[in-house]
Scaffold this active site. Structure first.
Site, PDB file in Angstrom:
ATOM      1  N   ASN A   1      -3.278   5.738  17.028  1.00 62.06           N
ATOM      2  CA  ASN A   1      -4.324   6.531  17.565  1.00 62.06           C
ATOM      3  C   ASN A   1      -3.692   7.404  18.859  1.00 62.06           C
ATOM      4  OD1 ASN A   1      -6.934   7.901  17.116  1.00 62.06           O
ATOM      5  ND2 ASN A   1      -7.604   6.607  18.769  1.00 62.06           N
ATOM      6  N   ARG A   2      -4.355   8.676  19.011  1.00 63.14           N
ATOM      7  CA  ARG A   2      -4.003   9.164  20.309  1.00 63.14           C
ATOM      8  C   ARG A   2      -4.378   7.984  21.633  1.00 63.14           C
ATOM      9  NH1 ARG A   2      -7.090  14.929  20.941  1.00 63.14           N
ATOM     10  NH2 ARG A   2      -8.810  13.658  20.608  1.00 63.14           N
TER      11      ARG A   2
ATOM     12  N   ALA B   1      -8.814   6.480  14.907  1.00 62.89           N
ATOM     13  CA  ALA B   1      -9.507   5.272  15.042  1.00 62.89           C
ATOM     14  C   ALA B   1     -10.950   5.487  15.391  1.00 62.89           C
ATOM     15  CB  ALA B   1      -8.992   4.479  16.262  1.00 62.89           C
ATOM     16  N   GLY B   2     -11.531   6.541  14.839  1.00 67.05           N
ATOM     17  CA  GLY B   2     -12.791   7.013  14.946  1.00 67.05           C
ATOM     18  C   GLY B   2     -13.769   6.355  13.826  1.00 67.05           C
TER      19      GLY B   2
ATOM     20  N   LYS C   1     -24.152   9.447  10.445  1.00 70.21           N
ATOM     21  CA  LYS C   1     -24.019   8.045   9.767  1.00 70.21           C
ATOM     22  C   LYS C   1     -23.977   6.572  10.624  1.00 70.21           C
ATOM     23  CE  LYS C   1     -20.327   9.765   6.430  1.00 70.21           C
ATOM     24  NZ  LYS C   1     -19.005   9.595   5.789  1.00 70.21           N
TER      25      LYS C   1
ATOM     26  N   ASP D   1     -18.116   4.819   1.254  1.00 70.53           N
ATOM     27  CA  ASP D   1     -16.724   5.538   1.569  1.00 70.53           C
ATOM     28  C   ASP D   1     -15.535   4.669   1.408  1.00 70.53           C
ATOM     29  OD1 ASP D   1     -17.937   7.967   2.585  1.00 70.53           O
ATOM     30  OD2 ASP D   1     -18.309   7.001   4.696  1.00 70.53           O
TER      31      ASP D   1
HETATM   32  P1  ATR Z   1     -14.704  10.769  12.856  1.00 67.49           P
HETATM   33  O1  ATR Z   1     -16.313   9.491  12.732  1.00 67.49           O
HETATM   34  O2  ATR Z   1     -14.712  11.741  11.981  1.00 67.49           O
HETATM   35  O3  ATR Z   1     -13.642   9.726  12.850  1.00 67.49           O
HETATM   36  P2  ATR Z   1     -14.599  10.410  15.980  1.00 67.49           P
HETATM   37  O4  ATR Z   1     -15.048   9.247  15.761  1.00 67.49           O
HETATM   38  O5  ATR Z   1     -14.758  11.566  16.994  1.00 67.49           O
HETATM   39  O6  ATR Z   1     -14.767  11.170  14.453  1.00 67.49           O
HETATM   40  O7  ATR Z   1     -12.792  10.288  15.616  1.00 67.49           O
HETATM   41  C1  ATR Z   1     -12.038  11.417  15.487  1.00 67.49           C
HETATM   42  C2  ATR Z   1     -10.504  10.674  15.432  1.00 67.49           C
HETATM   43  O8  ATR Z   1      -9.690  11.778  15.461  1.00 67.49           O
HETATM   44  C3  ATR Z   1     -10.080   9.924  16.579  1.00 67.49           C
HETATM   45  O9  ATR Z   1      -9.282   9.005  16.061  1.00 67.49           O
HETATM   46  C4  ATR Z   1      -9.476  11.116  17.724  1.00 67.49           C
HETATM   47  O10 ATR Z   1      -8.437  10.480  18.481  1.00 67.49           O
HETATM   48  P3  ATR Z   1      -9.089   9.965  19.811  1.00 67.49           P
HETATM   49  O11 ATR Z   1      -9.646   8.696  19.390  1.00 67.49           O
HETATM   50  O12 ATR Z   1      -7.744   9.862  20.627  1.00 67.49           O
HETATM   51  O13 ATR Z   1     -10.097  11.107  20.362  1.00 67.49           O
HETATM   52  C5  ATR Z   1      -8.758  11.871  16.246  1.00 67.49           C
HETATM   53  N1  ATR Z   1      -8.442  13.148  16.934  1.00 67.49           N
HETATM   54  C6  ATR Z   1      -9.336  14.235  16.963  1.00 67.49           C
HETATM   55  N2  ATR Z   1      -8.613  15.412  17.293  1.00 67.49           N
HETATM   56  C7  ATR Z   1      -7.202  14.947  17.599  1.00 67.49           C
HETATM   57  C8  ATR Z   1      -6.291  15.387  18.058  1.00 67.49           C
HETATM   58  N3  ATR Z   1      -6.238  16.859  18.208  1.00 67.49           N
HETATM   59  N4  ATR Z   1      -4.922  14.894  18.002  1.00 67.49           N
HETATM   60  C9  ATR Z   1      -4.874  13.460  17.735  1.00 67.49           C
HETATM   61  N5  ATR Z   1      -5.864  12.676  17.408  1.00 67.49           N
HETATM   62  C10 ATR Z   1      -7.127  13.579  17.423  1.00 67.49           C
END
Ligand code: ATR
Length: 275
Positions: A152-153, A129-130, A66, A103
């Protein structure tokens, strides 16, 4: 004339977009052929251009292309520009490619028409926040929620998003650890990818107001870890992202075909996908 579309992603075999768009075609009496196309990062641009050369009228773009797709189109509509990503390409008669993102509008349509929830004036919590979060924040903020909190983590990523999308001081960022200090929320949206790996977010209790909706943007026929948690922690309604998938597809269809299928007529015809 057959109107040809495809969805490009990796992996793509399980995409239900062809099923959805074929029902749209039936309902609007358009002849639609909608296929799945696999690509890699290295081949994505070539795959899009080949599709155009083969007479394709448009395509959807899904994970993980995307963001990359923004560089492949000739023009980017504002809905895609602010999301920093696109999910729909319109192949213009003059040969140019135009990028859209449906979306956010798809999420809002599902909230409004199916769930009867308008974020206007609500306290909204966005988990993650991804890219998924970024894709829907603009349209959500346009509804003027009373407060929008991004948790967010990685706190710095939530802060970056909050800075980018805040218009009037209603958007803030937090970590999961400090979420317990927040007032309860009317709408909690899971936009993390944690559930895809079966992982559970560590969230405090007491996050939901009495009539709250828990919304997982992931499409799943069984409860995701977030949905299970939400049911156990007092959400009044709990849904997955199937409605968003259908509504964002309908918004893509209207870009391509100039008519929006009546999605309430679509769901009964897609019930086999929900078993
Ligand atoms: P997408 O495009 O699907 O949003 P991404 O940009 O990789 O994918 O973002 C994934 C999101 O899920 C992020 O907010 C990620 O947190 P981080 O920014 O801290 O990496 C979150 N995420 C994925 N696995 C996680 C987990 N096990 N616990 C908490 N947050 C998680």
């Amino acid at each position: 004339m057959i109107n040809r579309y495809t969805v490009i992603g990796q992996p793509i075999a399980h995409s239900v977009s062809p099923d959805i768009h074929h029902v749209f075609g039936d309902l609007t009496q358009r002849r639609i052929q909608y296929t799945r196309t696999e690509a890699t990062e290295a081949t994505f641009a070539q795959v899009v251009n080949e599709w155009k050369q083969q007479g394709g009228l448009g395509c959807n773009v899904t994970m993980p292309f995307k963001t990359l797709a923004m560089d492949v189109v000739d023009r980017v509509k504002p809905c895609a520009r602010r999301a920093g990503a696109l999910n729909t390409i319109f192949m213009h008669k003059d040969g140019s490619l135009v990028g859209y993102n449906t979306d956010g509008s798809g999420l809002l349509s599902d909230l409004k028409t199916t769930m009867r929830v308008d974020p206007a004036g609500l306290r909204v919590l966005m988990l993650g926040a991804g890219g998924a979060s970024r894709g829907v924040l603009g349209p959500l903020m346009d509804r003027h929620p009373a407060a929008m909190v991004i948790a967010n983590r990685t706190l710095s990523k939530a802060r970056d998003l909050a800075e980018q999308f805040d218009k009037d001081g209603t958007l803030s960022a937090t970590s999961y650890e400090t979420l317990a200090d927040e007032q309860p929320f009317d709408l909690i949206i899971n936009a993390t990818s944690s559930g895809l790996s079966g992982e559970q977010l560590t969230l405090p209790s007491g996050l939901f107001t009495e009539d709250a909706l828990a919304y997982d943007m992931v499409y799943s026929n069984t409860d995701t870890p977030f949905m299970t948690w939400a049911r156990a922690n007092g959400a009044s309604q709990v849904v997955d992202g199937f409605g968003m998938l259908v509504e964002q597809a309908a918004d893509a269809f209207v870009i391509w075909q100039g008519v929006r299928p009546k999605t309430r007529l679509v769901y009964p015809r897609l019930s086999h996908l929900r078993q």
